[in-house]
Scaffold this motif. Structure first.
Motif, PDB file in Angstrom:
ATOM      1  N   GLU A  70      -6.827   1.033  -0.989  1.00 36.14           N
ATOM      2  CA  GLU A  70      -7.149  -0.084  -0.103  1.00 36.14           C
ATOM      3  C   GLU A  70      -8.375   0.286   0.731  1.00 36.14           C
ATOM      4  O   GLU A  70      -8.515   1.423   1.173  1.00 36.14           O
ATOM      5  CB  GLU A  70      -5.951  -0.320   0.828  1.00 36.14           C
ATOM      6  N   ASP A  90      -5.512  -1.448  -5.240  1.00 37.17           N
ATOM      7  CA  ASP A  90      -4.966  -1.984  -3.987  1.00 37.17           C
ATOM      8  C   ASP A  90      -5.917  -3.020  -3.391  1.00 37.17           C
ATOM      9  O   ASP A  90      -6.953  -2.675  -2.842  1.00 37.17           O
ATOM     10  CB  ASP A  90      -4.716  -0.838  -2.992  1.00 37.17           C
ATOM     11  N   GLU A  91      -5.539  -4.263  -3.509  1.00 38.95           N
ATOM     12  CA  GLU A  91      -6.290  -5.390  -2.963  1.00 38.95           C
ATOM     13  C   GLU A  91      -7.787  -5.342  -3.276  1.00 38.95           C
ATOM     14  O   GLU A  91      -8.625  -5.307  -2.376  1.00 38.95           O
ATOM     15  CB  GLU A  91      -6.086  -5.474  -1.442  1.00 38.95           C
ATOM     16  N   THR A 145       0.831  -1.202   0.000  1.00 39.19           N
ATOM     17  CA  THR A 145       0.000   0.000   0.000  1.00 39.19           C
ATOM     18  C   THR A 145       0.868   1.255   0.000  1.00 39.19           C
ATOM     19  O   THR A 145       0.582   2.235  -0.701  1.00 39.19           O
ATOM     20  CB  THR A 145      -0.930  -0.016   1.219  1.00 39.19           C
TER      21      THR A 145
HETATM   22 MG   LIG Z   1      -2.065  -2.746   2.063  1.00 36.46          MG
END
Ligand SMILES: [Mg+2]
Ligand SMILES: Nc1ncnc2c1ncn2[C@@H]1O[C@H](COP(=O)(O)OP(=O)(O)OP(=O)(O)O)[C@@H](O)[C@H]1O
Lengths: 237, 306
Positions: free
Chosen positions: A85, A161-162, A43
């Motif tokens: 994220e 992000d994810e 991140t």
């Molecule tokens: Mg992260």
């Protein structure tokens, strides 16, 4: 020439040395996966690229220009979108307004409307919920909205992000299918994931981050076949 | 009946005044999560600027209030908007990432600075002044035996117009959308391309301009301007702040609702119970609301975001 060039990136949060000299490139038209465990610095890497944190050392070049010290809104203006994220949905805005603010810097209304329709065609579920408060969406729908919102900025480079975090397997499949579609349509993607298996399946290139350092890089297919990586990140024993 | 209507009218004008001031507290809290203690001093300066401009333009006792009023109002709002911009830029922005206590103490410092600077001989001085009568106190019409003066009508209409304009700005424009986004999540708003610093600047300017309108309304309605460090201004700001909290701080509609609620209870309490206790009613409501609905009437009782 690479679309994104990260070199020697270092980030400190007070005493914590979160990135310790990270270098990699992202070629135009490619999907690059950045994988690694909790706290590895994934991140942080994305935040340093999009200007949310200021690196203590190193540079970020995007489309040939140094963007290391630019403010986030100026980086967006250059065609780099970051779906953060945790999705970063504005729960106090409607779904439609969330999409609208995704195109905040664009003036070409007709083209924006087209991109919006296209984004909604990827996620038809959002279409029925445009007037609804975005805070009422399910986790999966919020992730769809986060991606759709990043797309209406019509980015050259999309940082994700994810996107699969906390989603049910079916939803994870759907999200990765969409990521593939977006990439096929020509958007370059830097994908951060803990779900290494899925990420390496859609990516051209992969990088493995461990405590702030890139430990392995290579073609995604090779990484997915690598024994050490299979053990550490793919849950294969 | 006459008394009842009169008290309602008083509540309406006082509520208009509180609403314009309360919005400044709530807007700034909305985007920055901090209480701008210097806001009441911007109200004071707005009121005094109206006095100064009325003097400069030679419109004290004018017979063309339709021109004088809007011109003085605009000038005073512009000065206060510039003042709000400057305060944020110089005092608060450098502390954007500092602990909240530091910002709070700075706000108190700015407040003291404005209060005392206002007393300088070449600014407003230490003598109270009478606000020129821009509007006639003659009755425009009579309602259930109550004479409704021009000034009351203008005050209420002006506040109403500004409140509607603000609603439109916050909920219907691109800037308003950016303000709401920044209020929810500053970092993600920046990722959308929103220039957060600019949105914060606009927020201060808008809040301060409304404060100037409030200050001018105060002058028109109550006639005398006490020196800038007088506690009457502090109390006025405090009550407007209470209105914002009662309505749900950070919530634009809540601030307006809170302002009228506070004003009506204050006026009815003063008229039907005890005039000496009017401030007690206001702070009593604050305590009651904080106990029963800590987030305010229209606010959500949210846990502090991290
Ligand atoms: Mg992260
Ligand atoms: N704002 C912050 N302040 C202090 N330390 C931070 C901050 N953000 C991240 N860190 C630290 O920096 C390191 C890297 O964090 P980062 O969030 O980049 O990891 P990550 O790889 O994204 O992890 P995850 O997969 O859990 O999201 C961690 O040790 C984390 O505790």
């Amino acid at each position: 020439m690479a679309l994104l060039e990260v070199s020697g990136l270092e980030v400190r949060y007070g005493g914590i040395h979160a990135l310790r000299g990270v270098s990699f490139t992202v070629d135009e038209g490619h999907v690059v996966a950045l994988i690694g465990g909790n706290g590895a610095g994934k991140t942080t890497t994305l935040r340093a690229i999009s200007g949310l944190v200021r690196p203590s050392k190193g540079t970020v070049r995007f489309a040939g220009t140094d963007i290391t010290t630019l403010a986030p809104h100026k980086i967006v203006a250059r065609g780099l979108s970051h779906a953060p994220e945790g999705r970063g949905i504005f729960a106090n805005l409607t779904v439609g307004e969330n999409l609208e603010i995704g195109s905040y810097l664009r003036r070409d209304r007709a083209a924006v409307a087209k991109d919006r329709d296209h984004a909604l065609s990827l996620f038809p579920r959002l279409k029925e919920r445009l007037a609804q408060n975005a805070g009422t969406l399910s986790g999966g729908e919020q992730q769809m909205l986060a991606i759709a919102r990043a797309l209406v900025a019509r980015p050259r480079l999309l940082l994700l992000d994810e996107p699969s975090l906390g989603l049910a397997p079916q939803m994870v499949q759907l999200i990765f299918k969409i990521v593939k579609t977006i990439a096929a349509e020509g958007t370059t993607i830097l994908l951060v994931e803990q779900n290494a298996h899925m990420a390496l399946a859609v990516a051209h290139t992969g990088h493995v981050l461990e405590v702030g350092t890139l430990v392995t890089s290579g073609p995604a297919r090779e990484l997915a076949a690598d024994d050490a990586i299979r053990k550490a990140y793919l849950g294969v024993h | 009946m006459t008394k009842f209507v009169q008290v309602c009218l008083n509540g309406l004008t006082l509520g208009s005044l509180y609403a314009l001031i309360a919005l400044g507290y709530t807007l700034v809290y909305g985007v920055l999560r901090f209480i701008n203690f210097a806001h009441s001093d911007v109200v004071t300066i707005g009121a005094w600027m109206a006095f100064v401009f009325a003097g400069i333009l030679g419109w004290a006792g004018t017979d063309s209030p339709l021109i004088a009023m809007p011109v003085i109002l605009m000038l005073s709002m512009a000065v206060c908007a510039a003042l709000g911009f400057t305060i944020e830029r110089l005092a608060y922005r450098p502390l954007r990432r500092a602990p909240r206590l530091n910002v709070l103490i700075t706000a108190i410092g700015v407040s003291l600075l404005l209060q005392n600077a206002g007393q300088l001989k070449w600014i407003f001085g230490t003598q109270p002044q009478a606000m020129p009568k821009l509007l006639s106190e003659q009755a425009l019409f009579t309602l259930a035996g109550v004479k409704v003066p021009v000034v009351d009508v203008v005050v209420v209409v002006l506040a109403f117009v500004l409140l509607v304009a603000l609603q439109w700005l916050v909920f219907r424009t691109r800037l308003g959308q950016a303000m709401r986004a920044v209020s929810f999540d500053e970092r993600t708003a920046a990722l959308m391309g929103v220039n957060v610093d600019m949105v914060v600047s606009y927020t201060f300017m808008i809040g301060s301009a409304l404060a100037a309108a409030g200050g001018m309304i105060y002058g028109l309605k109550y006639g005398s301007l006490l020196q800038s460090a007088d506690s009457v201004w502090v109390l006025l700001g405090l009550k407007a702040f209470v209105a914002a909290v009662v309505g749900g701080i950070g919530n634009v509609r809540g601030a307006v609702a809170g302002a009228f609620l506070i004003a009506f209870i204050e006026m009815f309490g003063a008229a039907y119970r005890s005039p000496q206790m009017r401030d007690v009613y206001v702070f009593g409501i604050l305590i009651a609301v904080l106990i029963l609905k800590p987030g305010g009437l229209l606010g959500k009782a949210t846990v502090e975001k991290v």
